[in-house]
Structures are given as C-alpha cells and as structure tokens.
Design a protein around this motif. Structure first.
Motif, mmCIF file in Angstrom:
data_model
loop_
_atom_site.group_PDB
_atom_site.id
_atom_site.type_symbol
_atom_site.label_atom_id
_atom_site.label_comp_id
_atom_site.label_asym_id
_atom_site.label_seq_id
_atom_site.Cartn_x
_atom_site.Cartn_y
_atom_site.Cartn_z
ATOM 1 N N ILE A 66 0.783 -1.298 -0.192
ATOM 2 C CA ILE A 66 0.029 0.119 -0.167
ATOM 3 C C ILE A 66 0.869 1.185 -0.087
ATOM 4 C CG2 ILE A 66 -1.667 1.416 1.669
ATOM 5 C CD1 ILE A 66 -2.833 -1.440 2.063
ATOM 6 N N ALA A 67 1.900 1.295 0.870
ATOM 7 C CA ALA A 67 2.862 2.502 0.935
ATOM 8 C C ALA A 67 3.397 2.751 -0.581
ATOM 9 C CB ALA A 67 3.834 2.175 1.800
ATOM 10 N N PHE A 68 3.679 1.884 -1.306
ATOM 11 C CA PHE A 68 4.214 2.006 -2.724
ATOM 12 C C PHE A 68 3.234 2.201 -3.503
ATOM 13 C CE2 PHE A 68 8.304 0.297 -0.590
ATOM 14 C CZ PHE A 68 9.252 0.986 -1.338
ATOM 15 N N GLN A 69 2.260 1.647 -3.610
ATOM 16 C CA GLN A 69 1.143 2.021 -4.573
ATOM 17 C C GLN A 69 0.640 3.334 -4.408
ATOM 18 O OE1 GLN A 69 -1.756 -0.798 -3.568
ATOM 19 N NE2 GLN A 69 -0.751 -2.543 -4.618
ATOM 20 N N TYR A 70 0.525 3.710 -2.997
ATOM 21 C CA TYR A 70 -0.149 5.198 -2.801
ATOM 22 C C TYR A 70 1.012 6.053 -3.452
ATOM 23 C CZ TYR A 70 -1.589 9.145 -0.329
ATOM 24 O OH TYR A 70 -1.797 10.669 -0.225
ATOM 25 N N VAL A 71 2.161 5.892 -2.896
ATOM 26 C CA VAL A 71 3.257 7.103 -3.342
ATOM 27 C C VAL A 71 3.259 7.235 -4.425
ATOM 28 C CG1 VAL A 71 5.699 7.764 -3.010
ATOM 29 C CG2 VAL A 71 4.427 7.036 -1.059
ATOM 30 N N ILE A 72 3.544 5.795 -5.425
ATOM 31 C CA ILE A 72 3.740 6.158 -6.819
ATOM 32 C C ILE A 72 2.325 6.612 -7.354
ATOM 33 C CG2 ILE A 72 4.196 4.623 -8.885
ATOM 34 C CD1 ILE A 72 5.903 2.921 -7.061
ATOM 35 N N GLY A 73 1.328 6.100 -7.156
ATOM 36 C CA GLY A 73 -0.105 6.478 -7.589
ATOM 37 C C GLY A 73 -0.097 8.091 -7.393
ATOM 38 N N LEU A 74 0.309 8.420 -6.353
ATOM 39 C CA LEU A 74 0.186 9.992 -6.146
ATOM 40 C C LEU A 74 1.105 10.869 -6.922
ATOM 41 C CD1 LEU A 74 -1.067 12.318 -4.440
ATOM 42 C CD2 LEU A 74 0.676 12.049 -2.861
ATOM 43 N N ALA A 75 2.348 10.510 -7.135
ATOM 44 C CA ALA A 75 3.325 10.901 -7.985
ATOM 45 C C ALA A 75 2.834 11.152 -9.520
ATOM 46 C CB ALA A 75 4.806 10.311 -7.914
ATOM 47 N N LEU A 76 2.219 9.937 -10.016
ATOM 48 C CA LEU A 76 1.717 9.675 -11.367
ATOM 49 C C LEU A 76 0.596 10.616 -11.307
ATOM 50 C CD1 LEU A 76 2.286 6.084 -11.664
ATOM 51 C CD2 LEU A 76 3.380 7.804 -13.154
ATOM 52 N N ALA A 77 -0.547 10.680 -10.225
ATOM 53 C CA ALA A 77 -1.732 11.385 -10.389
ATOM 54 C C ALA A 77 -1.368 13.097 -10.522
ATOM 55 C CB ALA A 77 -2.270 11.312 -9.271
ATOM 56 N N ASN B 248 -4.925 3.270 -7.237
ATOM 57 C CA ASN B 248 -4.417 4.663 -6.623
ATOM 58 C C ASN B 248 -4.423 5.839 -7.429
ATOM 59 O OD1 ASN B 248 -3.281 4.014 -3.609
ATOM 60 N ND2 ASN B 248 -3.251 2.153 -4.858
ATOM 61 N N LEU B 249 -3.755 5.547 -8.578
ATOM 62 C CA LEU B 249 -3.763 6.760 -9.643
ATOM 63 C C LEU B 249 -5.025 7.397 -10.123
ATOM 64 C CD1 LEU B 249 -2.511 8.408 -12.062
ATOM 65 C CD2 LEU B 249 -2.427 6.235 -13.446
ATOM 66 N N VAL B 250 -6.067 6.409 -10.364
ATOM 67 C CA VAL B 250 -7.260 6.890 -10.737
ATOM 68 C C VAL B 250 -8.243 7.488 -9.888
ATOM 69 C CG1 VAL B 250 -9.429 6.275 -11.780
ATOM 70 C CG2 VAL B 250 -7.441 5.151 -12.536
ATOM 71 N N ILE B 251 -8.002 7.055 -8.473
ATOM 72 C CA ILE B 251 -8.829 7.872 -7.483
ATOM 73 C C ILE B 251 -8.320 8.946 -7.119
ATOM 74 C CG2 ILE B 251 -9.795 7.391 -5.109
ATOM 75 C CD1 ILE B 251 -10.170 4.785 -5.463
ATOM 76 N N LEU B 252 -6.868 8.891 -6.768
ATOM 77 C CA LEU B 252 -6.225 10.071 -6.497
ATOM 78 C C LEU B 252 -6.260 11.386 -7.463
ATOM 79 C CD1 LEU B 252 -3.165 8.574 -4.898
ATOM 80 C CD2 LEU B 252 -4.810 9.939 -3.722
ATOM 81 N N TYR B 253 -6.280 10.861 -9.001
ATOM 82 C CA TYR B 253 -6.167 11.928 -10.012
ATOM 83 C C TYR B 253 -7.604 12.367 -9.697
ATOM 84 C CZ TYR B 253 -6.644 13.592 -14.662
ATOM 85 O OH TYR B 253 -6.748 14.351 -15.982
ATOM 86 N N SER B 254 -8.767 11.776 -9.659
ATOM 87 C CA SER B 254 -10.109 12.302 -9.485
ATOM 88 C C SER B 254 -10.310 13.290 -8.401
ATOM 89 C CB SER B 254 -11.178 11.223 -9.671
ATOM 90 O OG SER B 254 -11.510 10.732 -8.239
ATOM 91 N N GLY B 255 -9.612 13.075 -7.380
ATOM 92 C CA GLY B 255 -9.429 13.725 -6.435
ATOM 93 C C GLY B 255 -8.873 15.087 -6.440
ATOM 94 N N LEU B 256 -7.545 14.797 -7.497
ATOM 95 C CA LEU B 256 -6.837 16.230 -7.778
ATOM 96 C C LEU B 256 -7.851 17.047 -8.675
ATOM 97 C CD1 LEU B 256 -3.414 14.945 -8.756
ATOM 98 C CD2 LEU B 256 -4.190 16.270 -6.618
ATOM 99 N N GLN B 257 -8.566 16.500 -9.634
ATOM 100 C CA GLN B 257 -9.434 17.291 -10.441
ATOM 101 C C GLN B 257 -10.515 18.094 -9.557
ATOM 102 O OE1 GLN B 257 -9.818 16.555 -14.292
ATOM 103 N NE2 GLN B 257 -7.652 16.267 -13.647
ATOM 104 N N ASN B 258 -10.711 17.826 -8.591
ATOM 105 C CA ASN B 258 -11.877 18.502 -7.614
ATOM 106 C C ASN B 258 -11.083 19.678 -6.691
ATOM 107 O OD1 ASN B 258 -13.843 17.198 -8.305
ATOM 108 N ND2 ASN B 258 -13.596 15.383 -6.639
ATOM 109 N N ILE B 259 -9.744 19.730 -6.825
ATOM 110 C CA ILE B 259 -9.130 20.948 -6.022
ATOM 111 C C ILE B 259 -9.401 22.200 -7.028
ATOM 112 C CG2 ILE B 259 -7.063 21.788 -5.115
ATOM 113 C CD1 ILE B 259 -6.413 19.057 -4.620
#
Lengths: 323, 269
Positions: free
Chosen positions: A111-122, A202-213
């Motif tokens: 989870i730690a790696f998925q999240y960090v990499i997913g967030l960076a990519l997002a 992680n990428l998809v969920i975090l990306y959609s979160g970013l879109q809402n900022i």
C-alpha cells in the motif's frame, strides 16, 4: 473494486398523507402500505440472494471452523462439534506467526508504494500535455488484466536463470537473484508484482481527487511565486487528505484479501517464506491431498475479523466525510 | 515546448509500466529453442506463432466457457442489482440503511472464505464442477458493487422525471423499466463491464469449485498449463495474451466507464 456510497442525504419529499393530515386516513394508509410493499418487492430478490449466497456460505464456513472434519465426515456431514479447538490449533501452529507477519508486511509495504507512486503519477498527469489522457488510460491495463495473466508473466520475468529481471540487473553488476526460489526474496517478489497491479487503482482515485481541487488556489500560489514542492505540500497534499484516507483504507481492505497472485507465483513458498493468512487458509483447505477444512476455515474467519476492523474504520471515515 | 517534454516523460513512464505486458507479448512470439537463451532476446527477432497454435488447439473450449460464465454473471448481476439500486435510491424501503451497510461489509469478505463456504454447499447439492455454479459464485464479487453503483447513480435521477411518469399513469415497475433503466445506461455499462471482467478473471472459485468439470474457464486452462508444462512458456504467454483480449477490448471501447467504475462513490463527489 470500489465501494460506492449508499447513504444519500435522507431528504424525503413528504408524502401527501403526511402533509394534509386529515382527509381519508384509511385510503392513505392503504396507499402508503402499497408503496412500501413495492419498495420491498424491488429489493426482495437481493435480500434472498444475500441470505442464500453470502450469509449461508459464511455460516457454513463458521460451522466448518467449529467442527472436527475429516474428508469422510466432510462428505457425510457428521463431523463432531469441537468448539474452539481449530482456532487453538491454528494459533499454536508454527506457521501462524510468519503468516500473520507476512500478511502485515505484504499489505503495508504494497500500500505504501502503491500510494506514493500512484500519487506522484496523479500529480504528473494532472498537468496538461499532449497524449496525457491516452497514456493515463494505458496505465489502467495492469489493473484490468486477469490476475493469472499478471502472475504468470511476473513468474517468468522473475525466473532465476532466464528471467528478464536478472538480465537487467546484470547490467548494473548485480548477481542473479533467486527471486521466487530463495526464502529471502519470495515475499519481496510477490510484493513487487502486487504494487504493479495496484498502482492504477491509486492513480485513478487520486487523480479524480486532484480534479476537484479548485484551480484558483493554484493560480494564487503561482502569483505568490510558490515552488512546485511548496504547492504540493501546502495545497495539493492537505486538500487531498480525505481522498487519500479513503484510498489507503480501501487498499488495506483489498490487499488483506490478496490470494491468487501469491498462490500462482509461489504457493506461499519456499517453505512458509511468502505465505499469508489467505494462502495458508487455502493451503490447509484445498492445497493438499489431506485437507484440513476445520483449521482452514478457522484461518479464514480470523482473516474476516481483521478485514472487518479495517472495514469498519473505512465506513467511519466515509460517514464522517459525508457529515 | 514544455508540454512536449511532459509528453516525453509520460511516454517513458508508460513504457516502464507496461513493460511486463510487452514482455508477455514478446515471450509469446519467441521460438521454443530461444526461450532459455541468455541474454534473452528483447524483441521478437524470429517471431513464431507456435505458441498461438497450441492455444487454438488446447484452450479454445476454455475461452468459450469463460465467455459463457462472464455473460451469465453479467445477466445475474444486473437482474439483482438494478431493481435493488432503484429501490434503495428512490423507493426507500424499510431497513435500507442496514442493507447498504450489509453490502459494504459483504465486499470485505475474502474470496477464499466464500470459496470454502461454497465448496461445502456445492458438495451437498452436487453443484461442483458446473458452469452455473460458477456463475453464482462469481456473481458474489459483482452484486454488492453493482447495487452500490446503481444506488449512487439513480439517486441523481431527478424526482420530477419519475413523478411525471407516475402522473402519466405508469406503475412503479413500468416507470423503472421504461424511464429509469434507459437513463441509467452509464451505470448499466459500468456494472456489466466490471462483472464481466471479474468473472472472466476469477481464479479462486474456478480452482476450488470447478476442478474436474468438462467446462472449465480459461484461468484454469492457464493454471493447469503452467502446472503440467513449465517448459513451453511461449504457449503459456500466448494463452495469457489471448485471455487478456477482453480486458484490452473493453478498455478501448469503454475507457471512460472503466475510470468511472474505479472512482464511483469511492470518493466524495
């Protein structure tokens, strides 16, 4: 693999009967009862289904874990009740400690790696550039592939003699690693494969979160001359916190259950070196010619218990966000 | 200028991420005698289709079974989830909140535990090794998800639309069938897509509940192939490529539904 929000704000449109009060109460009551029955009729098949294909299997599994089964008594269905014996057996088993530890390591490191990499990519894909949408879609592929496909591909890539991973390592002067055959590397190998599979989610969920900022915040920051890192630390990350919490908790609930990947790549081996609670439970129940259904079911029930703890945490976080 | 640099970085990252997929394709085209070559060929220099020929010879029936099970699971999931979603979203049955909570919890139950429960039940009922037993088991992955997607989507349908249909004299079922379902097309596509993909990829249920039947799904086909034969990796990878085709096709055809399905409801809107 997502949980949708079920509870919507209960803003009922008041039924006519509730507003007018007087009138013909008997007729209105009949009408209200009819609409209540209709509402029930639409969920009745689901309720029947849940009872037959969720509750009943879960009950059977609990029953299994509380009885002393042999192959013969499993078929005949007359196994004696043995209380907590199976649980005791499982807790005393030398595999229990390692399996629990591997489950925790597998879950948290993944989870730690998925999240960090997913967030960076997002964050990266949140910029506007050509092909951005196409590339982002391609990133979903690992998540959509059947697990057996990804697992066998990684198995071959990790092959100690002919695998491409060792071939690349040799460029960096690293000696060949027995990825799936050495007890030290089996768990890291399955974790690497699992991180790869989980990044898209992680990428998809975090990306959609970013879109809402709101974009204005970024404009204001750039007027103030903030650096990219400052923007991330002061705006992106804090505003993404609720989405991050949901992503991490969902990841936790799903990663605890991972079974196919490890089973196909290592069968939990060599020895117990990559066995988790999920693979151990399967190993006990189905993995040998002499199945131990009772202890297998007991391990499964322990796994449910752990998943529920995090699951309830997820529900709490989600509720709090809605409030 | 800057955008071009980002595109370049993006291409590199995507290539890194998709390397295993490329490798699967490459190995599937590699001739048997080059398989153990060190260093391995990074490109299919002498492509061969022998791997794919054995897929056609051995695995075609498995693919058919997977298609059957996938479509069956989609049908069962839609029939159960769409009306239930409508009820939870608009008709508000008694105990709807509790039902929603039950569905959330249902998604947290590990597949391996369900498999063990199903094994006992199917053994009693003589359902082991049947394709429709697998449809039932596979649907347990998709049904709770489906209900939640439908509930979330249908809550967004304006009440006026439903009220208008009522005024025109349509009953609840008629309203559901001719008004609610057609406007819920996106939700229908999303739920179908995911239930199909999950049933197609299922390994746990297939391996526990359908070990010896005639109609086995492709995931078992690959698994048995690896077990019996860990030499012909080109054939194994060719099967893997073929088994990935539905995912690839669906990604191309329904890309936005995929993203919608991943994010639906998991994030506060």
């Amino acid at each position: 693999m997502t949980l949708a929000r079920v509870d919507r704000p209960r803003r009922r449109t008041p039924a006519v009967a509730e507003v007018s009060g007087s009138g013909r109460p008997a007729a209105q009551r009949r009408l209200r009862r009819r609409s209540r029955l209709t509402a029930l009729a639409f969920v009745a098949p689901l309720i029947a289904y849940l009872a037959a294909f969720y509750l009943y299997p879960l009950y059977r599994n609990l029953d299994l874990s509380l009885r002393d089964y042999t192959v013969r008594s499993f078929v005949a269905g007359d196994a004696p009740f043995s209380g907590w014996d199976n649980f005791q057996k499982v807790l005393d088993d030398p595999t229990f400690g390692p399996a629990l530890r591997h489950t925790m390591v597998f879950t948290f490191v993944s989870i730690a790696f998925q999240y960090v990499i997913g967030l960076a990519l997002a964050v990266f894909f949140n910029r506007h550039f050509r092909l951005s949408a196409v590339l982002r879609a391609l990133f979903l592929i690992p998540w959509l592939l059947p697990l057996i496909v990804s697992a066998s591909t990684w198995s071959w890539m990790f092959n100690s003699e002919s695998g491409v991973v060792n071939y690349f390592l040799h460029f960096f002067g690293v000696d060949p690693v027995g990825w799936l055959t050495s007890p030290d590397w089996a768990l890291p190998s399955v974790i690497i494969a699992n991180i790869w599979i989980g990044i898209p989610f992680n990428l998809v969920i975090l990306y959609s979160g970013l879109q809402n900022i709101p974009a204005e915040l970024y404009e204001a920051a750039s007027l103030d001359g903030a650096s990219a890192w400052q923007v991330f630390r002061r705006i992106t990350f804090p505003l993404l916190r609720p989405v991050s919490a949901i992503t991490l908790l969902l990841g936790l609930v799903y990663t605890l259950k991972v079974f196919d990947l490890i089973w196909i790549m290592t069968k939990g081996g060599p020895g117990d070196s990559s066995s988790t609670l999920a693979t151990w439970s399967y190993q006990l129940g189905f993995g040998t010619l002499l199945p131990k259904f009772g202890p297998g079911a007991a391990v499964g029930n322990l796994l449910i218990l752990i998943a529920l703890v995090f699951g309830l945490l997820y529900i709490r976080v989600q509720r709090r966000q809605e409030a | 200028m800057r955008s071009r640099r980002y595109t370049l970085i993006g291409l590199v990252l995507t290539a890194l991420m998709l390397f295993p997929v490329y490798w699967m394709l490459n190995v599937s085209l590699t001739p048997q005698q080059d398989m153990r070559k060190s260093p391995p060929d990074l490109f299919p220099l002498h492509p061969t289709f022998e791997g794919y020929r054995s897929v056609l010879d051995d695995q075609l029936p498995y693919l058919g079974t997977s298609l059957l099970i996938g479509l069956g699971t989609v049908a069962l999931t839609l029939v159960l989830a769409a009306p239930a979603g409508y009820s939870l979203a608009k008709l508000r049955p008694r105990g709807g909140g509790a039902l929603g909570l039950a569905l959330l919890i249902a998604q947290m139950v590990p597949g391996i535990v369900m498999a063990m429960g199903f094994y006992g039940i199917f053994l009693d009922l003589g359902l082991l090794n049947s394709w429709w037993g697998l449809i039932i088991a596979d649907s347990t992955i998709a049904v709770p998800f489906g209900v939640m997607i439908f509930t979330a989507f249908m809550s967004g349908i304006p009440g006026e639309l439903i009220a208008a249909s009522r005024i025109d004299g349509a009953g609840t079922f008629r309203t559901f069938w001719s008004i609610v379902l057609p406007v819920s097309r996106n939700a229908l596509v999303t739920v179908s897509l995911f239930s199909f993909l999950w049933a197609w990829s299922d390994f746990v249920f297939a391996n526990t509940l359908d070990g010896g039947g005639d109609l086995r799904p492709i995931t078992l086909g690959i698994y048995k192939y690896i077990g019996n034969n860990n030499q012909e990796w080109n054939a194994i990878m060719a099967t893997a490529v073929v088994a990935s085709i539905p995912a690839a096709v669906l990604l191309v055809l329904a890309q936005r539904y995929v993203a919608a399905g991943v994010t639906a409801g998991a994030v506060k809107d």
